[in-house]
Design a protein around this motif. Structure first.
Motif, short mmCIF file in Angstrom:
data_model
loop_
_atom_site.label_atom_id
_atom_site.label_comp_id
_atom_site.label_asym_id
_atom_site.label_seq_id
_atom_site.Cartn_x
_atom_site.Cartn_y
_atom_site.Cartn_z
N SER A 315 38.51 30.25 42.27
CA SER A 315 38.95 29.92 43.62
C SER A 315 39.47 31.16 44.34
O SER A 315 40.28 31.91 43.78
CB SER A 315 40.06 28.86 43.57
OG SER A 315 40.78 28.82 44.78
N PRO A 316 39.02 31.42 45.57
CA PRO A 316 39.53 32.56 46.33
C PRO A 316 41.05 32.54 46.46
O PRO A 316 41.70 33.58 46.38
CB PRO A 316 38.85 32.41 47.70
CG PRO A 316 37.59 31.68 47.41
CD PRO A 316 37.95 30.72 46.32
N GLY A 317 41.64 31.34 46.66
CA GLY A 317 43.08 31.25 46.80
C GLY A 317 43.82 31.67 45.54
O GLY A 317 44.83 32.36 45.60
N LYS A 318 43.31 31.26 44.39
CA LYS A 318 43.94 31.64 43.12
C LYS A 318 43.82 33.13 42.88
O LYS A 318 44.75 33.78 42.40
CB LYS A 318 43.30 30.86 41.98
CG LYS A 318 43.61 29.37 41.99
CD LYS A 318 42.92 28.65 40.84
CE LYS A 318 43.21 27.15 40.88
NZ LYS A 318 42.53 26.42 39.79
N THR A 319 42.65 33.69 43.21
CA THR A 319 42.45 35.13 43.06
C THR A 319 43.40 35.90 43.97
O THR A 319 44.00 36.90 43.57
CB THR A 319 41.00 35.50 43.40
OG1 THR A 319 40.10 34.70 42.63
CG2 THR A 319 40.73 36.96 43.10
N LEU A 320 43.56 35.41 45.19
CA LEU A 320 44.46 36.05 46.15
C LEU A 320 45.91 36.01 45.66
O LEU A 320 46.63 37.01 45.74
CB LEU A 320 44.35 35.35 47.50
CG LEU A 320 45.21 35.88 48.66
CD1 LEU A 320 44.79 37.30 49.01
CD2 LEU A 320 45.09 34.98 49.88
N ALA A 321 46.33 34.86 45.14
CA ALA A 321 47.70 34.71 44.65
C ALA A 321 47.95 35.64 43.46
O ALA A 321 49.02 36.28 43.37
CB ALA A 321 47.96 33.26 44.25
N PHE A 322 47.00 35.73 42.55
CA PHE A 322 47.15 36.61 41.38
C PHE A 322 47.30 38.06 41.81
O PHE A 322 48.20 38.78 41.34
CB PHE A 322 45.94 36.45 40.46
CG PHE A 322 45.96 37.37 39.27
CD1 PHE A 322 46.66 37.05 38.13
CD2 PHE A 322 45.28 38.59 39.33
CE1 PHE A 322 46.69 37.92 37.04
CE2 PHE A 322 45.31 39.47 38.25
CZ PHE A 322 46.01 39.13 37.09
N ASN A 323 46.43 38.52 42.70
CA ASN A 323 46.49 39.91 43.15
C ASN A 323 47.77 40.22 43.91
O ASN A 323 48.35 41.31 43.77
CB ASN A 323 45.28 40.23 44.05
CG ASN A 323 44.03 40.49 43.24
OD1 ASN A 323 43.84 39.93 42.17
ND2 ASN A 323 43.14 41.33 43.74
N SER A 324 48.25 39.26 44.69
CA SER A 324 49.49 39.46 45.44
C SER A 324 50.68 39.60 44.51
O SER A 324 51.54 40.47 44.70
CB SER A 324 49.73 38.29 46.41
OG SER A 324 48.65 38.14 47.29
N ALA A 348 48.31 51.97 41.82
CA ALA A 348 47.58 50.81 41.29
C ALA A 348 47.59 49.63 42.25
O ALA A 348 46.80 48.70 42.08
CB ALA A 348 48.18 50.39 39.94
N VAL A 349 48.46 49.66 43.26
CA VAL A 349 48.46 48.57 44.25
C VAL A 349 47.11 48.49 44.96
O VAL A 349 46.67 47.43 45.38
CB VAL A 349 49.60 48.79 45.27
CG1 VAL A 349 49.55 47.73 46.38
CG2 VAL A 349 50.95 48.74 44.58
N GLY A 350 46.42 49.63 45.06
CA GLY A 350 45.11 49.64 45.68
C GLY A 350 44.14 48.69 45.00
O GLY A 350 43.33 48.02 45.67
N LEU A 351 44.20 48.60 43.69
CA LEU A 351 43.34 47.67 42.96
C LEU A 351 43.64 46.23 43.35
O LEU A 351 42.72 45.41 43.50
CB LEU A 351 43.53 47.86 41.45
CG LEU A 351 42.68 46.99 40.53
CD1 LEU A 351 41.20 47.30 40.71
CD2 LEU A 351 43.09 47.19 39.08
N CYS A 352 44.90 45.93 43.56
CA CYS A 352 45.30 44.58 43.96
C CYS A 352 44.85 44.27 45.39
O CYS A 352 44.55 43.12 45.72
CB CYS A 352 46.81 44.43 43.85
SG CYS A 352 47.47 44.74 42.20
N ASN A 353 44.81 45.29 46.25
CA ASN A 353 44.40 45.08 47.64
C ASN A 353 42.95 44.65 47.77
O ASN A 353 42.55 44.05 48.78
CB ASN A 353 44.59 46.38 48.44
CG ASN A 353 46.03 46.68 48.75
OD1 ASN A 353 46.88 45.79 48.73
ND2 ASN A 353 46.33 47.93 49.02
N SER A 354 42.17 44.94 46.76
CA SER A 354 40.71 44.87 46.83
C SER A 354 40.13 43.68 47.58
O SER A 354 39.36 43.84 48.52
CB SER A 354 40.13 44.93 45.42
OG SER A 354 40.68 43.88 44.63
#
Length: 432
Positions: A315-324, A348-354
């Motif tokens: 789910s895009p929402g779950k992926t977004l929450a994990f990265n945040s 490494a925050v750049g990887l989370c921004n992806s």
């Protein structure tokens, strides 16, 4: 960064699968170019801060003028493109962006204010370019894979943001030998001479970029792209319920998310070179630190290729929450640690921004139907977060210190975490 069409119309394409693929390749080149141009700001901010002896707040006026153009120009750009078409709109954006790059030549011989004007003109061209190009990405394929397709094209946008700091460090920062304190210690006449010399380092790279943009404008003008036409909101008048785009709470929440995401991402990038130059972090010179900035943007590039595959299953929402959540942890680590741990944590925050921008963008527009165009305009204007959030962090950096100022992007990602959790089921349930 991406934007979408700020009009009240949806878009359609008349191309077949092969022409859609070819068109996507051509548009992806544009994504690379504006990523490159945007990331160069991270190199120029410490450069201009040094030669003009600016405070952090004054230095962030670069991003204020650059991203402020998104807020001012995006809606007029939509009207322009509706009149002249998407392909001609992209050509117009490229020519204006080239003009902005050319303006860096006289700006380098004048004042900081001239640089800010050049940034605004450059960003105005990029805004028109993005408003023209982004609809191609959204319609060249199935609607259900829009998030992954936007993520893929942004991966090439990130390739531009990754390469730019390396080249900028070599071409612009390598000759900056004096700090702001050392410049102020020079006699007045020598200060003027040094600033003129340091400013001249900007001339050739931006003149080369102006030439590249003009060449791309010519190539794009003659490219055979499938036509995209407006589809008027024929069914809008028959809607018995919510006819206002503002009644869709997930769109408004998404607009806040775009505002804070762009603000957080740009803010971190704006202060990276100065942060890595701190004696308790890396003690790096600006030229060396610029190379490390590429790890920040390079992480986003790698993450977008990964996200392209992951979000076909998760789910895009779950992926977004994990990265945040991961971004928040990394920023707090950078704030409370020192040395290499602080340096690599913030990079490494750049990887989370992806995957954040395209995911928030597509989730916010989900199930808007004929109101999609209006929603796109709101999201486009929300990119002004890139102008305001760095300004806030700059104020805190001047008043309470650079380390502590990184609480600002941490707070931005906290809201995005909430957005991801709240709308985790966006694609399996009706939008509220």
């Amino acid at each position: 960064m991406e934007t979408s069409l700020p009009t009240t119309a949806a878009v359609t394409s008349d191309g077949n699968a092969r022409s859609q693929t070819s068109s996507l390749v051509i548009v992806t080149i544009l994504f690379f170019m504006w990523g490159f141009l945007t990331s160069l700001n991270d190199v120029l901010i410490p450069h201009l801060k040094s030669i003009y002896t600016l405070s952090y707040v004054q230095a962030t006026l670069v991003q204020f003028c650059f991203f402020g153009a998104y807020f001012i120009v995006s809606l007029p750009a939509g009207m322009l493109i509706k009149k002249i078409g998407y392909q001609h709109g992209a050509v117009t954006g490229l020519v204006i962006a080239a003009t902005g790059c050319a303006m860096f030549y006289p700006a380098s011989m004048g004042s900081y204010a001239l640089f800010l004007l050049a940034f605004f003109v450059l960003a105005s061209g990029i805004t028109i370019l993005q408003v023209a190009a982004n609809p191609y990405v959204t319609v060249l394929g199935e609607a259900k894979t829009a998030s992954s397709r936007l993520t893929l094209t942004q991966a090439f946008n990130s390739l531009g943001t990754t390469v730019a700091p390396i080249l900028g460090g070599i071409l612009i920062l390598s000759g900056a030998a004096l700090t702001a304190v050392e410049i102020n210690q020079l006699p007045a006449a020598e200060q003027v001479t040094y600033r003129a010399s340091a400013g001249a380092a900007v001339q050739m790279p931006y003149l080369m970029l102006a030439g590249a943009l003009l060449l791309l404008a010519v190539l794009f003008a003659f490219a055979r792209l499938p036509k995209i036409t407006h589809v008027e909101e024929a069914g809008a008048a028959d809607s018995s319920a919510r006819t206002s785009v503002l009644s869709h709470s997930h769109l408004l929440m998404g607009a806040i998310g775009i505002f804070l995401y762009v603000g957080g991402e740009v803010s971190i990038g704006s202060f990276l070179i100065n942060f890595l130059g701190e004696s308790d972090v890396g003690g790096l010179t600006p030229a060396v630190a610029a190379h490390y900035v590429s790890f920040y943007w390079g992480g986003a590039m790698v993450g977008r290729f990964i996200g392209f595959a992951v979000m076909r299953k998760v789910s895009p929402g779950k992926t977004l929450a994990f990265n945040s959540a991961a971004a928040i942890i990394l920023i707090l680590t950078a704030i409370y640690s020192h040395g290499s741990m602080a340096m690599w944590a913030i990079l490494a925050v750049g990887l989370c921004n992806s995957i954040m921008f395209p995911t928030i963008f597509s989730m916010a527009l989900n199930k808007l139907g004929p109101l999609t165009g209006q929603g796109s305009g709101i999201l486009c204007m929300a990119i002004v977060g890139g102008a305001l959030v760095p300004f806030l962090q700059g104020y805190l950096a001047d008043s309470i210190g650079l380390h502590t100022s990184f609480y600002v992007p941490a707070a931005c990602y906290t809201f995005i975490l909430y957005f991801g959790i709240r709308y985790a089921g966006m694609y399996s349930t009706k939008a509220d």
